[in-house]
Design a protein around this motif. Sequence first.
Motif, PDB file in Angstrom:
ATOM      1  N   ARG A 124     -11.374 -13.501 -12.146  1.00  0.00           N
ATOM      2  CA  ARG A 124     -10.748 -12.381 -13.041  1.00  0.00           C
ATOM      3  C   ARG A 124      -9.661 -13.055 -13.805  1.00  0.00           C
ATOM      4  O   ARG A 124      -8.484 -13.870 -13.535  1.00  0.00           O
ATOM      5  N   LEU A 129      -7.272  -7.904   5.463  1.00  0.00           N
ATOM      6  CA  LEU A 129      -6.938  -8.919   4.275  1.00  0.00           C
ATOM      7  C   LEU A 129      -7.864  -9.637   4.293  1.00  0.00           C
ATOM      8  O   LEU A 129      -8.062 -10.453   5.601  1.00  0.00           O
ATOM      9  N   PHE A 142     -13.130   5.719  -5.537  1.00  0.00           N
ATOM     10  CA  PHE A 142     -13.608   4.010  -5.134  1.00  0.00           C
ATOM     11  C   PHE A 142     -13.156   2.860  -5.416  1.00  0.00           C
ATOM     12  O   PHE A 142     -12.084   2.457  -6.574  1.00  0.00           O
ATOM     13  N   ARG A 143     -14.185   1.446  -5.423  1.00  0.00           N
ATOM     14  CA  ARG A 143     -13.457   0.490  -6.191  1.00  0.00           C
ATOM     15  C   ARG A 143     -13.114   0.218  -7.212  1.00  0.00           C
ATOM     16  O   ARG A 143     -14.623   1.398  -7.831  1.00  0.00           O
ATOM     17  N   ASN A 144     -12.575  -0.152  -7.329  1.00  0.00           N
ATOM     18  CA  ASN A 144     -12.073  -0.748  -9.405  1.00  0.00           C
ATOM     19  C   ASN A 144     -12.164   0.569 -10.142  1.00  0.00           C
ATOM     20  O   ASN A 144     -12.458   0.996 -11.429  1.00  0.00           O
ATOM     21  N   LYS A 166       0.908  -1.194   0.257  1.00  0.00           N
ATOM     22  CA  LYS A 166      -0.094   0.460   0.020  1.00  0.00           C
ATOM     23  C   LYS A 166       0.927   1.163   0.592  1.00  0.00           C
ATOM     24  O   LYS A 166       0.537   2.533  -0.712  1.00  0.00           O
ATOM     25  N   ARG A 221      -6.635   3.498 -11.894  1.00  0.00           N
ATOM     26  CA  ARG A 221      -5.225   3.804 -11.063  1.00  0.00           C
ATOM     27  C   ARG A 221      -3.984   3.464 -11.600  1.00  0.00           C
ATOM     28  O   ARG A 221      -3.439   2.704 -12.728  1.00  0.00           O
ATOM     29  N   ILE A 268      -1.548  -3.460  -6.523  1.00  0.00           N
ATOM     30  CA  ILE A 268      -0.829  -4.921  -6.688  1.00  0.00           C
ATOM     31  C   ILE A 268      -1.548  -5.174  -4.894  1.00  0.00           C
ATOM     32  O   ILE A 268      -1.856  -5.173  -3.694  1.00  0.00           O
ATOM     33  N   ASP A 269      -2.255  -6.787  -6.106  1.00  0.00           N
ATOM     34  CA  ASP A 269      -2.903  -7.387  -4.603  1.00  0.00           C
ATOM     35  C   ASP A 269      -2.404  -8.494  -4.424  1.00  0.00           C
ATOM     36  O   ASP A 269      -1.280  -8.484  -5.354  1.00  0.00           O
ATOM     37  N   ARG A 291     -11.057 -11.587  -5.274  1.00  0.00           N
ATOM     38  CA  ARG A 291     -12.224 -11.851  -5.915  1.00  0.00           C
ATOM     39  C   ARG A 291     -11.322 -12.980  -7.280  1.00  0.00           C
ATOM     40  O   ARG A 291     -11.438 -12.334  -8.039  1.00  0.00           O
TER      41      ARG A 291
HETATM   42  N1  LIG Z   1      -5.341  -9.981  -0.783  1.00  0.00           N
HETATM   43  C1  LIG Z   1      -5.604  -8.438  -1.005  1.00  0.00           C
HETATM   44  N2  LIG Z   1      -5.204  -7.962  -1.400  1.00  0.00           N
HETATM   45  C2  LIG Z   1      -4.820  -6.194  -1.413  1.00  0.00           C
HETATM   46  N3  LIG Z   1      -5.858  -5.586  -0.434  1.00  0.00           N
HETATM   47  C3  LIG Z   1      -6.382  -6.830   0.413  1.00  0.00           C
HETATM   48  C4  LIG Z   1      -6.711  -8.378  -0.349  1.00  0.00           C
HETATM   49  N4  LIG Z   1      -7.225  -8.723   0.859  1.00  0.00           N
HETATM   50  C5  LIG Z   1      -7.819  -7.090   1.441  1.00  0.00           C
HETATM   51  N5  LIG Z   1      -8.075  -5.828   1.075  1.00  0.00           N
HETATM   52  C6  LIG Z   1      -8.281  -5.230   1.166  1.00  0.00           C
HETATM   53  O1  LIG Z   1      -8.418  -4.574   0.424  1.00  0.00           O
HETATM   54  C7  LIG Z   1      -8.095  -2.573   0.410  1.00  0.00           C
HETATM   55  C8  LIG Z   1      -8.714  -2.017  -0.660  1.00  0.00           C
HETATM   56  O2  LIG Z   1      -8.120  -2.733  -2.125  1.00  0.00           O
HETATM   57  P1  LIG Z   1      -7.384  -2.266  -3.021  1.00  0.00           P
HETATM   58  O3  LIG Z   1      -8.043  -0.782  -3.605  1.00  0.00           O
HETATM   59  O4  LIG Z   1      -6.455  -2.926  -3.362  1.00  0.00           O
HETATM   60  O5  LIG Z   1      -9.513  -2.252  -3.574  1.00  0.00           O
HETATM   61  P2  LIG Z   1      -9.935  -2.175  -5.122  1.00  0.00           P
HETATM   62  O6  LIG Z   1      -7.963  -2.612  -5.997  1.00  0.00           O
HETATM   63  O7  LIG Z   1     -10.593  -0.920  -5.884  1.00  0.00           O
HETATM   64  O8  LIG Z   1     -10.504  -3.653  -5.733  1.00  0.00           O
HETATM   65  P3  LIG Z   1     -10.250  -4.905  -5.238  1.00  0.00           P
HETATM   66  O9  LIG Z   1     -10.135  -5.483  -4.295  1.00  0.00           O
HETATM   67  O10 LIG Z   1     -11.150  -5.906  -6.126  1.00  0.00           O
HETATM   68  O11 LIG Z   1      -9.038  -5.484  -6.645  1.00  0.00           O
HETATM   69  C9  LIG Z   1      -7.213  -2.261   1.150  1.00  0.00           C
HETATM   70  O12 LIG Z   1      -7.102  -1.391   1.692  1.00  0.00           O
HETATM   71  C10 LIG Z   1      -7.187  -3.265   1.597  1.00  0.00           C
HETATM   72  O13 LIG Z   1      -7.327  -4.061   2.917  1.00  0.00           O
END
Ligand SMILES: Nc1ncnc2c1ncn2[C@@H]1O[C@H](COP(=O)(O)OP(=O)(O)OP(=O)(O)O)[C@@H](O)[C@H]1O
Length: 483
Positions: free
Chosen positions: A122, A112, A88-90, A76, A93, A97-98, A118
Motif C-alpha cells: 500500500r 490480529l 465490507f472490506r475496503n 476499534k 469510512r 486505524i490500522d 497488506r
Molecule cells: N494489524 C491490524 N490492524 C487492524 N486490524 C487488523 C489487523 N490485523 C488484523 N486485523 C483485523 O482486521 C479486521 C478488519 O479491519 P478493518 O475494518 O480495519 O478492515 P479494512 O480497513 O476494511 O481492511 P484492511 O484491514 O485491509 O485495512 C479487524 O476487525 C481486525 O480484527
Amino acid sequence: MSGQHTAYLGLGANQGNRLANLLQAQQYMRARMTIEKTSSYYQTEPMGYEDQPKFLNMVCRVTTELGPEDLLHFLKRIERRMGRWPSFRNAPRTIDIDILLYDDLILESEELTIPHPRMHERAFVLVPLSEMEPGLVHPVLDRSVETLLGGLRHWGVAKQCMRPRPTHDVQQEKPRVPVCLSRVGVTSLQRNVRFGNGEGSELFQASLDLFADLNSDQAGVHMSRFSVATEELVHNLTRVPTPDIESLAGNLSRQILKDQGAVRSEVHITARSPLGKITPVSGKFTEELYNLIGIASSTAERTRCIIGVTVEGMTVCPCAQEMVRSNSRDILLKEGFTEEQAERALNAIPIASHNQRGLGTLLIGSDVRVRAESLVHIIEASMSSETYAILKRPDEFFVVNKAHRNPRFVEDVVREMLRLLVDTFPDLPDDTFVLARQENLESIHKHNAFAERFGLMCDIRRELAGEGVNPIRPISMDEWLKS
Ligand SMILES: Nc1ncnc2c1ncn2[C@@H]1O[C@H](COP(=O)(O)OP(=O)(O)OP(=O)(O)O)[C@@H](O)[C@H]1O
Ligand SMILES: Nc1nc2c(c(=O)[nH]1)N=C(CO)CN2
C-alpha cells in the motif's frame, strides 16, 4: 506484555471532514498513548474498492503500555465512537486505524496480524511511513520501508499542504486609521522556564510581557506578526536552562530587538519561586512562594537589566493602634488606675489595631549581582511581621504579637526597605537603580494603600545619611531602562 512499546499506526478517512476526522482520532488516541511523530497528510487514490471518494491518509509513531490486542480493541472503540460500523472490506469510512507494526513483533491470530498483512503493498502506508522513517525494517520481509516502496509501480498519493495560503499580507497593509503606534507587544504569555546551570536546573511557572518600540517606518503598520515570532522565540529560549531570570530577560530582549528591527525592546518576566523557611516557634519547615522579577531593555548600544521580588507579609496600622491605646487609657483611668499605672499597663500588653496583607516589592538595576533571596528577607523584615504558609498556634501568636509591637504604614515599610538595602549592600554602586514599593490590601477599607520610592542609590544614601535631598527629580524605572 508490560512496559512501553513502540507501534506504527496507519490512519485513513474518506468520508465527512477527512482532516477533522484524522485529528479527532489522534486526540482520542492520546488517552492511551503518546504520539511521538506524525507524517504529513496525503491525498490518496482508493485501493481495493475503487468506486469511492479519495482518502486522506497519514501514519504516526506512538508509544503505549497497551499490549497488541488491547491496542486493537482500543482503536476499534475509537472507530466506533467516530461513527464507523462494520461494513465490507475496503468500504468508505469516516476513520480507519490500522496497526502497521508493534515493536519487532510478528503475530498471526484470528483477530490480529502484525505486521499489517497488506501494508507492504500500500503506497498510502509506505509513502508517509518512508517520509518519517525510510530505514524502518519490515520484520517479516526483512526489507526497509524505502525498498518496499521502490517495488510499487503505481502510487497514487499526493502530499497535502494543509496550511492556508493568504493571497496578500494583511499585516503589511496600510492601516485604515493613519496613526503611528509607539510600541507593540505580547502580555501575560504563560510559560514554564528553567533556571540553573549544567549541574541542575529548576522549573518555574512564569508570565512574560514582551514589547518592541517601533521606529518611524514600522510605526504605521500593525506588527501583529510580532506575537507569532515572539511565541516561537520564547519557546526556543525557554526550552534550555538559563542561569537566572535577568539573563533570560536579557536574551529575549536582545533577540526581539534583532528579529523585529525595533528601536528598543523590553521584556518583563515574573516567575513564581519557592523559598524554604522555618516557622518561628514550632520550627516546622514551610515553603513560601514569592514572585521573582526579571526586566530587561535592549537598544543597539546596550542592555539594561533589573532583578527583583514581590513578597507577602503583614502590617499593623499605627494610627488605629494609637486610637485604641488612648481609649484603653481612658478606661483604665475611669476604673481608678493612676496615670502612671495606666501607662505601665499599656506598655506591657499588645494594643489592638487593624492589620493587612502587604505586598512589598524591591527592584535593583545594577551590574553587581544581588541574590533574590536577600531581597525577600529585606522586604519581610521591613513589614510589621513576616507571614508563613504553615502556622501552628504558637507561631500564630508569635506573628500577631510581633506585628502589633511593630506597627507600620506603607510609607514606613518603603523607608525601612531602603534603609535595610543600603545597610545590607554597602558595595552597590552609586548609579544602581532602586525601586521600593509597598501595597497594602487594607482590611477595613475597600481600597489598597500604596507607597513607592525610586531613584539612584547615591541619592538614597545621601538622604539616609541626612545630607539632604537632591533637587533633581529622581529617575523612574522607565527612564533608567531607556537611558
Ligand atoms: N494489524 C491490524 N490492524 C487492524 N486490524 C487488523 C489487523 N490485523 C488484523 N486485523 C483485523 O482486521 C479486521 C478488519 O479491519 P478493518 O475494518 O480495519 O478492515 P479494512 O480497513 O476494511 O481492511 P484492511 O484491514 O485491509 O485495512 C479487524 O476487525 C481486525 O480484527
Ligand atoms: N487510498 C486508500 N485506499 C484504501 C484505504 C486507505 O486508507 N486509503 N483503506 C482501505 C481499507 O483499509 C482500502 N483502501
